[in-house]
Write an enzyme that holds these catalytic residues in place. Structure first.
Site, short mmCIF file in Angstrom:
data_model
loop_
_atom_site.label_atom_id
_atom_site.label_comp_id
_atom_site.label_asym_id
_atom_site.label_seq_id
_atom_site.Cartn_x
_atom_site.Cartn_y
_atom_site.Cartn_z
N GLY A 201 0.71 -1.22 0.02
CA GLY A 201 0.05 0.03 0.07
C GLY A 201 0.83 1.36 -0.02
N HIS A 238 -1.94 1.24 8.96
CA HIS A 238 -0.35 1.91 8.69
C HIS A 238 -0.64 3.03 7.63
CE1 HIS A 238 4.02 1.57 7.95
NE2 HIS A 238 3.79 2.12 6.88
N GLU A 239 -1.37 3.01 6.53
CA GLU A 239 -1.26 3.78 5.46
C GLU A 239 -2.32 5.02 5.82
OE1 GLU A 239 0.69 4.03 3.34
OE2 GLU A 239 1.28 1.65 3.37
N HIS A 242 -0.21 7.29 7.58
CA HIS A 242 0.77 8.20 6.92
C HIS A 242 -0.46 9.55 6.51
CE1 HIS A 242 4.50 6.14 6.54
NE2 HIS A 242 3.97 5.08 5.80
N HIS A 248 7.25 7.00 9.16
CA HIS A 248 7.40 5.72 9.77
C HIS A 248 8.26 5.76 10.97
CE1 HIS A 248 7.31 4.06 5.11
NE2 HIS A 248 6.37 3.69 5.80
N ASP A 258 11.15 10.44 13.65
CA ASP A 258 9.61 10.27 12.90
C ASP A 258 8.88 11.67 13.30
OD1 ASP A 258 9.20 9.72 15.69
OD2 ASP A 258 8.04 8.07 15.48
N VAL A 260 8.04 12.69 16.20
CA VAL A 260 7.33 12.27 17.44
C VAL A 260 8.20 12.12 18.53
CG1 VAL A 260 5.50 10.99 18.70
CG2 VAL A 260 5.43 11.45 16.11
N THR A 263 8.27 8.27 20.79
CA THR A 263 8.85 7.07 20.13
C THR A 263 10.07 6.97 20.08
OG1 THR A 263 8.45 8.26 17.88
CG2 THR A 263 6.65 6.80 18.71
N GLN A 266 14.83 4.39 16.32
CA GLN A 266 15.55 3.26 16.31
C GLN A 266 16.31 3.28 14.94
OE1 GLN A 266 11.51 1.29 15.94
NE2 GLN A 266 12.12 0.68 14.06
#
Length: 424
Positions: A201, A238-239, A242, A248, A258, A260, A263, A266
């Protein structure tokens, strides 16, 4: 603080060419590992190259987001649940790709549970992240009224001669074998089709062109269509993330951001079902169970509080998707034109409060008519919640309902009115 390495072209002072150079690392890396494939960032890169003004519009979205995030929760302009009308375009070449209306409804149910933190697997969130798992305040309902004002199921089935689509947006154009979108200011457009090259997607971020706005998912990613690691409906989760301005989780760069704060940074995407903690970039463990990672459907089950705030910013003052709050797509024609003559209550007279509710939901039908109305509560899948009882005097007991979004159906024998409320 997250690394500033991945700043996107939307961050002030960066050009689209700089964005492309930084993000290319992640594109190459993700394609080297078999697993979930999302083309959202590839699409953004192509859109940036084709439309230099896009970076400026996305920078404006980020400015408004930062202002929203810096405002105290009690003073934010978004009150109650955000309800988004959805139109699903099922574009199919062969019968097996023509998913059923029941499968589409099941996908909407997955979205609502995932975004409301009522998904059953949220209990699997590691203790370290449990305080961050969030009800996003956002819910979805299949459109009940089309752009002309006519009643609709919110689902379009269209057969095409195209065997499969790519991420070039052809599925969004009837002249190219797809299905034309409904107005992006009033609906979330979701295209369900056969995608080529292992693609699951892709979505368009806020700030893009209205003519291509929306989400595209592989038909077999809907729940009940197929089996496998990506068949539980989390591709759409998930999409849509976005589409609601989430990146991501690894920031599409090595130890990237990301945008944010809560989070963990990573190193890159996770696949399969990694055990916790998987430590990278000096964190205490990747948030691999986040919907914005690349793990299997069965191993992603949370949005964070910071992600929820970022999404809600789109519906705050000046938010780029705030027009959806005034969409008539989630209302039926009958609701919009309830008769007011002959003592029949008008829609303006029917009010649910408080909304959100915790113990009791009041129904403001005229006092003399309260006993003549039947009032029933349903979840968004159409299942009657019999534990929510109407007392015949304008009050519905809702304390026993799980948290989430519900629909109240009220009838006096002459008219039926539907309104939504949130149970906290």
């Amino acid at each position: 603080m997250k690394s500033k390495f991945y700043a996107l072209a939307l961050s002030l002072g960066l050009s689209s060419s700089a964005f492309a150079q930084e993000s290319r690392l992640a594109f190459d890396n993700s394609k080297a590992t078999p697993g979930r494939q999302c083309a959202t960032m590839d699409v953004l890169k192509a859109q940036m190259a084709a439309d230099p003004s896009l970076a400026k519009r996305m920078a404006a979205v980020e400015d408004q987001t930062k202002k929203f995030e810096s405002t105290s929760t009690s003073n934010r302009s978004v009150v109650g649940a955000v309800v988004i009308p959805v139109v699903v375009h099922v574009v199919y070449n062969i019968t097996t790709q023509n998913v059923t209306d029941a499968q589409v409804a099941a996908q909407i149910d997955v979205l609502n549970k995932d975004f409301a933190k009522t998904n059953s697997d949220v209990t699997l969130v590691p203790d370290a992240f449990k305080p961050l798992a969030a009800n996003t305040n956002i819910q979805f309902v299949l459109a009940q009224q089309d752009p002309t004002g006519a009643p609709t199921s919110g689902i379009i089935h269209k057969q095409t001669k195209i065997a499969s689509f790519s991420s070039n947006d052809a599925v969004k154009n009837s002249k190219k074998g797809g299905s034309d979108p409904w107005p992006a200011s009033s609906y979330l457009n979701v295209w369900v089709c056969n995608l080529s090259g292992g693609l699951l997607g892709y979505a368009q971020f806020p700030g893009g062109r209205a003519s291509t706005d929306g989400v595209v998912v592989l038909f077999s990613s809907l729940p009940g269509v197929a089996s496998g690691p990506y068949s539980k409906g989390r591709t759409a989760t998930h999409e849509v993330g976005h589409w609601l301005n989430l990146r991501h989780i690894w920031g599409d760069a090595s130890c990237g951001t990301d945008l944010v704060t809560d989070t963990p940074t990573q190193q890159t995407s996770n696949y399969g079902c990694p055990s916790f903690p998987h430590v990278t970039c000096g964190n205490n463990g990747d948030m691999s169970m986040n919907y914005m990672d690349y793990t299997d459907d069965a191993c992603m089950y949370m949005f964070s509080t910071g992600q929820a705030a970022r999404m809600n910013a789109l519906f705050g003052a000046g938010g780029s998707r705030a027009s959806l709050l005034n969409s008539s797509g989630a209302r039926t024609t009958r609701q919009l034109a309830v008769a007011t003559a002959g003592g029949v209550a008008s829609l303006a007279e029917i009010r649910l409060y408080p909304n959100p509710a915790t113990q009791t939901l009041n129904v403001s039908v005229p006092e003399k008519q309260a006993a003549t109305w039947s009032v029933k509560v349903y979840d968004l899948s159409g299942y009657e919640m019999k534990q929510a009882r109407y007392d015949g005097q304008g009050r519905v007991a809702v304390a026993s309902l799980p948290q989430g979004l519900y629909q109240v159906v009220m009838s006096d024998g002459q008219q039926t009115i539907r309104q939504r409320f949130q149970k906290e």
